[in-house]
Design a protein around this motif. Structure first.
Motif, short mmCIF file in Angstrom:
data_model
loop_
_atom_site.label_atom_id
_atom_site.label_comp_id
_atom_site.label_asym_id
_atom_site.label_seq_id
_atom_site.Cartn_x
_atom_site.Cartn_y
_atom_site.Cartn_z
N ALA A 101 -2.50 16.12 4.20
CA ALA A 101 -1.12 15.69 3.93
C ALA A 101 -0.93 13.98 3.79
O ALA A 101 -0.02 13.46 3.36
N SER A 102 -1.74 13.41 4.60
CA SER A 102 -1.79 12.02 4.75
C SER A 102 -2.20 11.21 3.32
O SER A 102 -2.01 10.15 3.09
N GLN A 103 -2.95 11.98 2.28
CA GLN A 103 -3.19 11.50 1.12
C GLN A 103 -2.41 11.73 0.06
O GLN A 103 -2.44 11.12 -0.92
N ARG A 104 -1.47 12.86 0.43
CA ARG A 104 -0.55 13.14 -0.97
C ARG A 104 0.65 11.89 -1.03
O ARG A 104 0.97 11.15 -0.01
N ASP A 105 1.14 11.82 -2.32
CA ASP A 105 2.13 10.64 -2.59
C ASP A 105 3.51 11.30 -1.76
O ASP A 105 3.85 12.43 -1.67
N ASP A 106 3.99 10.29 -1.19
CA ASP A 106 5.37 10.71 -0.60
C ASP A 106 6.52 9.74 -1.31
O ASP A 106 6.09 9.12 -2.22
N GLU A 107 7.82 9.68 -0.68
CA GLU A 107 8.74 9.12 -1.26
C GLU A 107 8.51 7.69 -1.70
O GLU A 107 9.01 7.14 -2.59
N VAL A 108 7.75 7.03 -0.78
CA VAL A 108 7.65 5.58 -0.85
C VAL A 108 6.61 5.47 -1.96
O VAL A 108 6.69 4.41 -2.95
N ASP A 109 5.56 6.17 -2.20
CA ASP A 109 4.55 6.18 -3.03
C ASP A 109 5.32 6.20 -4.46
O ASP A 109 5.02 5.30 -5.58
N LEU A 110 6.27 7.09 -4.58
CA LEU A 110 6.87 7.47 -5.92
C LEU A 110 7.81 6.13 -6.06
O LEU A 110 7.92 5.83 -7.17
N LEU A 111 8.55 5.72 -5.10
CA LEU A 111 9.36 4.70 -5.38
C LEU A 111 8.67 3.32 -5.89
O LEU A 111 8.74 2.56 -6.81
N ILE A 112 7.28 3.08 -5.36
CA ILE A 112 6.42 1.94 -5.73
C ILE A 112 5.94 2.12 -7.12
O ILE A 112 6.02 1.15 -7.85
N ASP A 113 5.51 3.26 -7.42
CA ASP A 113 5.05 3.66 -8.89
C ASP A 113 6.20 3.43 -9.75
O ASP A 113 5.99 2.65 -10.77
N ALA A 114 7.50 3.88 -9.57
CA ALA A 114 8.65 3.44 -10.38
C ALA A 114 8.93 2.22 -10.58
O ALA A 114 8.98 1.52 -11.71
N TRP A 115 8.94 1.39 -9.35
CA TRP A 115 9.09 -0.23 -9.41
C TRP A 115 7.97 -0.80 -10.24
O TRP A 115 8.18 -1.90 -10.93
N SER A 116 6.72 -0.36 -10.09
CA SER A 116 5.70 -1.12 -10.61
C SER A 116 5.60 -0.79 -12.16
O SER A 116 5.30 -1.78 -12.88
N ARG A 117 6.25 0.15 -12.77
CA ARG A 117 6.36 0.53 -14.02
C ARG A 117 7.55 -0.71 -14.78
O ARG A 117 7.41 -1.07 -15.70
N ARG A 118 8.47 -0.90 -13.81
CA ARG A 118 9.66 -2.02 -14.18
C ARG A 118 9.27 -3.20 -13.98
O ARG A 118 9.55 -4.13 -14.86
N LEU A 119 8.53 -3.59 -13.06
CA LEU A 119 8.10 -5.03 -12.64
C LEU A 119 6.48 -5.04 -12.55
O LEU A 119 6.18 -5.52 -11.41
N PRO A 120 5.84 -4.79 -13.45
CA PRO A 120 4.32 -4.87 -13.54
C PRO A 120 3.50 -6.03 -13.07
O PRO A 120 2.62 -6.04 -12.13
#
Length: 162
Positions: free
Chosen positions: A3-22
Motif C-alpha cells: 500500500a505504501s508503494q501505490r499512487d495516492d491522490e498526491v502522486d496523481l496531483l503531482i503527475d497532472a501538474w508535471s504534465r502542465r508545468l514540466p
C-alpha cells in the motif's frame, strides 16, 4: 506492490501538474501536500475528541494551557495569550465564555491588585482531561500502521520542519 508503494491522490496531483508545468520541480509537494492532508485529518480527529468531551477546539486550547500548569492551574490573561497565540480581545471573549460555562474562574492576582488570574475549575479539569484522553486514543489509532521506530523517525523529521 504494498500500500505504501501505490499512487495516492498526491502522486496523481503531482503527475497532472508535471504534465502542465514540466520545468517546475514539484518534489516539495510530495511532502507538503501530504502534510496538509494529514493536518486536515488531524483537525477533524481533534474536533471529534473535543466534541465528545463537550468542548470546542478553542475551549480545549485555553483549558489545556491552564491544566498544564502546576496546581492551582492558573495563568494571567497575558500568559494565556502567549500560550494560545491569539489576540487580547479574543482571549477576553474566550475567558468570559469559559467563566459563564463554569470551566474557569477569575480571581484577583495577589501579586498585582490591578490584574486577575484565570484558574481552571474542577469541571474544566474533568472536561479537558476527558478530551485529552480521547485525543490520545484517536491519535494512537491513526498511527497504528506505523511501527514505534517509524513514529519516532517521523516525529524527528517533523520537529526539524517545525
Amino acid at each position: 506492490m504494498d500500500a505504501s508503494q501505490r499512487d495516492d491522490e498526491v502522486d496523481l496531483l503531482i503527475d497532472a501538474w508535471s504534465r502542465r508545468l514540466p520545468a517546475v520541480d514539484l518534489t516539495p509537494l510530495d511532502v507538503m501536500s501530504r502534510l496538509r492532508r494529514a493536518a486536515n485529518r488531524l483537525a477533524k480527529l481533534r474536533g471529534e475528541a473535543f466534541k465528545s468531551a463537550g468542548l470546542a477546539a478553542w475551549e480545549f486550547d485555553v483549558l489545556a494551557a491552564l491544566r498544564r500548569e502546576e496546581p492551582p492551574h492558573e495563568l494571567s490573561p497575558a500568559q494565556l495569550i502567549a500560550a494560545t497565540m491569539i489576540g487580547s480581545a479574543a482571549m477576553t471573549n474566550r475567558i468570559e465564555n469559559l467563566v459563564r460555562r463554569g470551566l474557569v474562574e477569575r480571581r484577583p492576582n495577589p501579586r498585582d491588585g490591578r490584574s486577575v488570574l484565570v484558574r481552571i475549575t474542577a469541571e474544566g479539569v474533568t472536561r479537558v482531561d476527558e478530551a485529552m484522553r480521547g485525543l490520545a486514543e484517536r491519535e494512537a489509532i491513526e498511527l497504528a500502521e506505523l511501527t514505534a521506530q517509524e513514529q519516532a523517525t517521523l516525529a524527528a523529521l517533523l520537529r526539524r520542519l517545525a
